[in-house]
Design a protein around this motif. Structure first.
Motif, PDB file in Angstrom:
ATOM      1  N   ALA A  40      18.677 -13.891   3.305  1.00  0.00           N
ATOM      2  CA  ALA A  40      17.382 -13.344   3.691  1.00  0.00           C
ATOM      3  C   ALA A  40      16.707 -12.765   2.459  1.00  0.00           C
ATOM      4  O   ALA A  40      17.376 -12.414   1.480  1.00  0.00           O
ATOM      5  CB  ALA A  40      17.582 -12.271   4.752  1.00  0.00           C
ATOM      6  N   LYS A  43      18.115  -9.884   0.086  1.00  0.00           N
ATOM      7  CA  LYS A  43      19.510  -9.630   0.457  1.00  0.00           C
ATOM      8  C   LYS A  43      20.442 -10.627  -0.219  1.00  0.00           C
ATOM      9  O   LYS A  43      20.018 -11.684  -0.685  1.00  0.00           O
ATOM     10  CB  LYS A  43      19.671  -9.711   1.975  1.00  0.00           C
ATOM     11  N   SER A  62      28.093 -10.835  13.063  1.00  0.00           N
ATOM     12  CA  SER A  62      26.680 -10.788  13.443  1.00  0.00           C
ATOM     13  C   SER A  62      26.225 -12.002  14.240  1.00  0.00           C
ATOM     14  O   SER A  62      25.184 -11.950  14.916  1.00  0.00           O
ATOM     15  CB  SER A  62      25.806 -10.637  12.199  1.00  0.00           C
ATOM     16  N   LYS A  86      17.555 -14.109  16.768  1.00  0.00           N
ATOM     17  CA  LYS A  86      16.921 -12.820  16.579  1.00  0.00           C
ATOM     18  C   LYS A  86      16.112 -12.822  15.284  1.00  0.00           C
ATOM     19  O   LYS A  86      16.406 -13.605  14.373  1.00  0.00           O
ATOM     20  CB  LYS A  86      17.986 -11.724  16.488  1.00  0.00           C
ATOM     21  N   PRO A  87      15.143 -11.927  15.165  1.00  0.00           N
ATOM     22  CA  PRO A  87      14.399 -11.856  13.899  1.00  0.00           C
ATOM     23  C   PRO A  87      15.313 -11.640  12.690  1.00  0.00           C
ATOM     24  O   PRO A  87      15.022 -12.146  11.601  1.00  0.00           O
ATOM     25  CB  PRO A  87      13.466 -10.666  14.126  1.00  0.00           C
ATOM     26  N   ASP A  88      16.425 -10.928  12.882  1.00  0.00           N
ATOM     27  CA  ASP A  88      17.369 -10.697  11.778  1.00  0.00           C
ATOM     28  C   ASP A  88      18.072 -11.962  11.317  1.00  0.00           C
ATOM     29  O   ASP A  88      18.715 -11.962  10.263  1.00  0.00           O
ATOM     30  CB  ASP A  88      18.427  -9.665  12.186  1.00  0.00           C
ATOM     31  N   ASP A  89      17.964 -13.046  12.083  1.00  0.00           N
ATOM     32  CA  ASP A  89      18.550 -14.325  11.665  1.00  0.00           C
ATOM     33  C   ASP A  89      17.642 -15.076  10.703  1.00  0.00           C
ATOM     34  O   ASP A  89      18.038 -16.127  10.170  1.00  0.00           O
ATOM     35  CB  ASP A  89      18.818 -15.200  12.890  1.00  0.00           C
ATOM     36  N   THR A  90      16.447 -14.562  10.469  1.00  0.00           N
ATOM     37  CA  THR A  90      15.520 -15.202   9.536  1.00  0.00           C
ATOM     38  C   THR A  90      16.122 -15.233   8.142  1.00  0.00           C
ATOM     39  O   THR A  90      16.501 -14.191   7.588  1.00  0.00           O
ATOM     40  CB  THR A  90      14.179 -14.460   9.522  1.00  0.00           C
ATOM     41  N   ALA A  91      16.212 -16.431   7.572  1.00  0.00           N
ATOM     42  CA  ALA A  91      16.837 -16.605   6.265  1.00  0.00           C
ATOM     43  C   ALA A  91      16.749 -18.069   5.869  1.00  0.00           C
ATOM     44  O   ALA A  91      16.393 -18.930   6.684  1.00  0.00           O
ATOM     45  CB  ALA A  91      18.310 -16.177   6.298  1.00  0.00           C
ATOM     46  N   THR A 112      13.046 -19.302  10.502  1.00  0.00           N
ATOM     47  CA  THR A 112      12.211 -18.133  10.732  1.00  0.00           C
ATOM     48  C   THR A 112      12.159 -17.833  12.224  1.00  0.00           C
ATOM     49  O   THR A 112      11.791 -18.716  13.020  1.00  0.00           O
ATOM     50  CB  THR A 112      10.786 -18.346  10.204  1.00  0.00           C
ATOM     51  N   SER A 114      10.430 -15.501  14.847  1.00  0.00           N
ATOM     52  CA  SER A 114       9.282 -14.598  14.962  1.00  0.00           C
ATOM     53  C   SER A 114       8.450 -14.979  16.175  1.00  0.00           C
ATOM     54  O   SER A 114       8.353 -16.148  16.536  1.00  0.00           O
ATOM     55  CB  SER A 114       8.425 -14.676  13.694  1.00  0.00           C
TER      56      SER A 114
END
Length: 115
Positions: A40, A43, A62, A86-91, A112, A114
């Motif tokens: 991400a 990160k 996760s 989830k949005p946290d999977d964006t990468a 992405t 979103s």
């Protein structure tokens, strides 16, 4: 020489699904463990999942229960089925393997999540 080509990324709403594919060149595919990593923005690259040559798997906490890694040795392809995104999977998601001690990476595919 090993070449890895990822595909299947895109834009998806939270709760949606995507399936990533990684096509590998070379006859070593069936003997190699295959990995999916992601990175991400801002990160470090992190391991998402691994599948060994015998089909056993590992998942990061996760993604456990949401992602499934699989392989088709006849097609020299490894997959990552991603559900309940989830949005946290964006990468950017990368395919990886190690052959004769050397790491090989694909070019990456953007995922992405979103609304």
């Amino acid at each position: 020489q090993v070449q890895l080509v990822e595909s299947g990324g895109g834009l998806v709403q939270p709760g949606g699904s995507l399936r990533l594919s990684c096509a590998a060149s070379g006859s070593i595919f069936s003997r190699n463990a295959m990995y999916w990593y992601r990175q991400a923005p801002g990160k470090r690259r992190e391991l998402v999942a691994r599948i060994n040559s015998d089909g056993t798997t590992y998942y990061a906490d996760s993604v456990k229960g949401r992602f499934t890694i699989s392989r088709d040795n006849a097609k020299n392809t490894v997959y990552l089925q991603m559900n309940s995104l989830k949005p946290d999977d964006t990468a950017v998601y990368y395919c990886n393997t190690v052959s004769y001690g050397l790491p090989y990476w694909g070019q990456g595919t953007q995922v992405t999540v979103s609304s």
